[in-house]
Design a protein around this motif. Structure first.
Motif, PDB file in Angstrom:
ATOM      1  N   ALA A 495       0.802  -1.225   0.000  1.00  9.90           N
ATOM      2  CA  ALA A 495       0.000   0.000   0.000  1.00  9.90           C
ATOM      3  C   ALA A 495       0.832   1.270   0.000  1.00  9.90           C
ATOM      4  O   ALA A 495       0.590   2.185  -0.783  1.00  9.90           O
ATOM      5  CB  ALA A 495      -0.950   0.004   1.198  1.00  9.90           C
ATOM      6  N   PHE A 515      -6.392   1.525   5.914  1.00 13.63           N
ATOM      7  CA  PHE A 515      -5.686   0.521   5.128  1.00 13.63           C
ATOM      8  C   PHE A 515      -6.482  -0.775   5.264  1.00 13.63           C
ATOM      9  O   PHE A 515      -6.481  -1.400   6.333  1.00 13.63           O
ATOM     10  CB  PHE A 515      -4.262   0.329   5.640  1.00 13.63           C
ATOM     11  N   ASN A 518      -5.797  -4.954   1.662  1.00  5.30           N
ATOM     12  CA  ASN A 518      -4.612  -4.980   0.822  1.00  5.30           C
ATOM     13  C   ASN A 518      -3.923  -6.333   0.996  1.00  5.30           C
ATOM     14  O   ASN A 518      -3.874  -6.878   2.108  1.00  5.30           O
ATOM     15  CB  ASN A 518      -3.665  -3.852   1.206  1.00  5.30           C
ATOM     16  N   ASN A 546      -5.992  -6.882   6.167  1.00  6.29           N
ATOM     17  CA  ASN A 546      -4.879  -6.919   5.223  1.00  6.29           C
ATOM     18  C   ASN A 546      -4.155  -8.260   5.339  1.00  6.29           C
ATOM     19  O   ASN A 546      -4.183  -8.912   6.389  1.00  6.29           O
ATOM     20  CB  ASN A 546      -3.898  -5.778   5.508  1.00  6.29           C
TER      21      ASN A 546
END
Length: 788
Positions: A495, A515, A518, A546
């Motif tokens: 990211a 975030f 990802n 993530n």
């Protein structure tokens, strides 16, 4: 000179003439050869290859021959032979290449056209391509030639690297370079202009340095009869600024010009005409690049190029790409969803700004470039604002990124979306190299993929920076979601990768960011890497769902880490590698965070770093909403509500969360107003898009209750997307509170105003006006009354 030396000089000169050969090139077969290259191949130094009228479809190369290549203009002095003797490059290669350290090579009396640029170096030099060595430059003389309608990435008319070029009576016009140097690009080259037989350089096109572009060059005194403008700015005669280079690299002696700058705003439409004046929306120009060429601006008189709604492309309305910018010029579309710059899957940048300061680009979508260097590129430009921009559908290779910038002093991203881009190596979404200052606010980096199949060992699907010493990167209210890094290696971040040049100091701040989702598929891959020996601050950021080895890797020096959520992520949430052999020790100060696994989720390699586990840290299910467009909002029973740092002074937290809800409110109604943990502030009435099917035909606002005390709900009906500014003014016209200043899609919204000003102080009773602007135009006003 002594008599004996004079006799020897005359003797050798006569011998040279006696032993030189003139090779006649005639297409009807009555000469020595029918093609120019055959004549060059047969020639030796001091020979003349004399070409008779005709169009020769060739891409000739001198092959180290110090010869004169000429039309009958050489022997007759008749300039008509210039237009009658044509070397057509067939868009295959440069028309003429001189690249073997020639010392007295010359061309005279030709038209050079339809060259495409030598493939030896990034398609350079559509008309003429000259290459020399570091200690042995190539010397080339061009006399009485016309160089026109040639194409390349750089140096449309002429490109020279380590050359010494003499120009006499040469006209260089209407050439095209997709990056820089539409007329001439010189690199480590001396340009010599004949002061008696003057040249012409005009009406060439490129993104920057339309007529001249210089890289690592000595000062060149440009002596011409005709230039595009009488007083060239660096948009027309640009350079790459190196400390060793003179600034500016040119001085000018110009007699005539072809373009009179217009010191007014200009208007462009896909349905306009370049025969129009462009002075109003009723008489718009058609091509963006023409408007930028014509517009004049300075620090006291900044100007705007207005782009009407519609699709701008090569096939539909003859656009030239890449177009660039000028100092103090704004390029503003109608909205980011309606003003579209389309590359139509061609391999060239759409926007390339080189050497432009205090410029702005707003309300535009850039899309559809395949195998190009970038969709957008910033080079040597400072104090540039990108606002309400979408960059999408870029497929690159060889270390390209959808957006690239190097070097740059200060750059500002506001409401910028970079999505659906793919590269095979290095960086996919954006790469900032040699950066001093970057601010990203309300941006989205999503659905980008780096396959990692190329040779570079450092990959990133999102954003990568390399700052100068004491550089600064500030990222706030920004989402990094659904990016994929399908690569192996130990230096990868899917990211975000914030770093400095050569280990220098850099300050990084990440606040109010998300975030999420990802994914890394490589060995020891990370979601975020921070590598700066300055100050690192991460506040009110949510890391969730993530996949990889480490969510966050912090390599050096002090890190302030507060009010953050880390949930359902990687093997370790935070990785502090052992850099003590290099003299670096990281110190992590962490408080009021919700981290799955608690302190055990921090991997402090060899215990080489310092971890200060402060107060207020918890390990609890955040109780996310998990539905809708913003699934990581907090629900009413979340342990993150009012659990953040009691005193947010110095944390640099924006006044709004990711949904533009006001920060530090009493979300659960218990009389305590403390900031929540994570990127979203819980509200008892959440200001999100309502699920209303009824279509919106008119932009309007209203509020209830009215009169109100202590709070009122403001309803927005947005019939169009764009940059939204919603603010409250008192009866004197003074702004007391900004409620929204961000890009928004169209739809129905609700915002709660609790009767406080921008300083979070309660306002006095009285009458107020709520004003709504969309794309800087006032659309609606609502009157409200606060009673106490």
């Amino acid at each position: 000179m002594k008599p004996r030396l004079i006799i020897l000089f005359v003797f050798f000169s006569i011998c040279s003439l006696l032993f030189s050969t003139t090779w006649h090139i005639k297409q009807d077969g009555t000469g020595d050869f029918t093609t120019i290259q055959e004549g060059i191949n047969a020639s030796v130094d001091a020979d003349t290859v004399l070409v008779y009228p005709g169009t020769y479809y060739e891409n000739i190369i001198y092959n180290g021959k110090n010869i004169t290549l000429a039309s009958l203009e050489l022997t007759t002095g008749n300039p008509q032979y210039i237009s009658q003797t044509i070397i057509d490059g067939q868009q295959q290669e440069s028309c003429v290449r001189v690249m073997d350290q020639e010392s007295t090579a010359k061309i005279q009396g030709f038209t050079l056209t339809n060259g495409w640029g030598s493939q030896a170096y990034h398609s350079s030099g559509g008309g003429v391509y000259v290459i020399g060595e570091y200690q042995s430059p190539t010397y080339f003389s061009i006399m009485n030639c016309r160089i026109t309608e040639n194409y390349s990435e750089t140096g449309g008319g002429i490109y020279s690297f380590r050359g010494n070029i003499t120009l006499s009576g040469v006209s260089i016009h209407d050439n095209y370079a997709y990056i820089n140097g539409g007329g001439i690009h010189v690199n480590d080259t001396v340009l010599n202009f004949d002061a008696n037989n003057r040249c012409n350089i005009y009406d060439n096109l490129s993104a920057t340095g339309l007529e001249l572009y210089s890289f690592r060059c000595q000062t060149n005194h440009v002596i011409v009869d005709t230039f595009t403008v009488i007083e060239p700015t660096r948009y027309f005669a640009n350079q790459y600024e190196l400390i060793s280079c003179p600034n500016p690299p040119y001085s000018f002696d110009i007699l005539n010009h072809t373009l009179d700058p217009v010191n007014q705003d200009l208007y462009v439409s896909p349905f306009g005409s370049d025969a129009n004046s462009g002075l109003s929306s009723d008489e718009p120009l058609k091509t963006i690049v023409l408007a930028i060429r014509k517009i004049s601006s300075d620090s006291q008189n900044p100007k705007t190029v207005h782009l009407a709604a519609g699709v701008y492309s090569k096939s539909s309305n003859d656009q030239f790409f890449a177009f660039g910018g000028k100092d103090y010029v704004k390029i503003i579309g109608e909205s980011q969803n309606t003003t579209i710059i389309d590359g139509e899957d061609e391999p060239f940048s759409l926007f390339y700004m080189g050497g432009s300061d205090y410029s702005e680009l707003k309300n535009i979508t850039f899309q559809n470039v395949i195998d190009g260097p970038n969709i957008m590129n910033m080079f040597d430009s400072n104090y540039t604002l990108f606002e309400n921009i979408i960059i999408k559908n870029f497929t690159g290779s060889d270390g390209c990124a959808a957006f690239g910038a190097s070097p740059t002093e200060s750059m500002f991203f506001k409401n910028v979306v970079i999505r659906d881009c793919l590269t095979d190596q290095f960086v996919t979404a954006a790469y900032f190299y040699e950066l001093d200052h970057l601010e990203m606010n309300n941006c989205v980096i999503s659905n980008n993929i780096c396959s990692g199949s190329g040779p570079d060992p450092q990959f990133c699907a999102g954003i990568k920076t390399s700052t100068y010493a004491e550089g600064e990167v500030v990222i706030k209210n920004t989402k990094f979601i659904n990016n994929l890094l399908d690569a192996g290696g130990s230096s990868n971040a899917v990211a975000l990768d914030l770093g400095t040049l050569s280990g220098e100091s850099g300050d990084f701040t990440i606040t109010n960011c998300l975030f999420a989702n990802n994914q890394c598929d490589g060995i020891a891959d990370k979601i975020v890497i921070l590598d700066g020996s300055g100050n690192v601050t991460i506040n009110n950021t949510t890391f969730v769902d993530n996949t990889g080895n480490y969510t966050l890797t912090i390599l050096r020096n002090p890190i302030e880490f507060h009010n953050n959520i880390m949930r359902n992520n990687c093997n370790y949430e935070i990785f502090l590698p052992d850099n003590s052999p290099s003299g670096y020790i990281a110190e992590l100060n962490i408080s009021h965070c919700n981290i799955q696994g608690g302190q055990s989720a921090i991997y402090n390699q060899n215990n080489a770093n310092i971890v200060n586990w402060g107060e207020g840290n918890i390990d609890s299910d955040p109780l996310f909403l998990l539905t809708g467009d913003n699934p990581y909002q907090l629900t009413g029973l979340s342990p993150c509500i009012d659990a953040g740092t009691p005193d947010t002074t110095g944390l640099f937290i924006p006044p709004w969360d990711l949904l533009f809800n006001e920060r530090v409110v009493d979300g659960d109604g218990d009389g305590i107003a403390i900031i929540d943990i994570g990127a979203y502030e819980y509200q008892d009435s959440v200001s999100i898009l309502e699920d209303i099917i009824k279509p919106i035909t008119q932009t309007k606002i209203s509020n209830y209750p009215n009169p109100f005390n202590p709070s009122t709900t403001i309803k927005l009906d947005l019939a169009e997307s764009g940059n939204i500014e919603l603010a409250v003014f008192n009866i004197k016209g003074q702004k007391v509170k900004t409620l929204i200043d961000a890009y928004s899609a169209k739809g129905h919204f609700e915002i709660i105003w609790r009767g406080k000003d921008d300083n979070k102080k309660k306002i006095s009773s009285g009458q107020y006006f709520i004003k709504l602007k969309v794309n800087e135009k006032e659309k609606a006003v609502s009157k409200c009354v606060l009673l106490k």
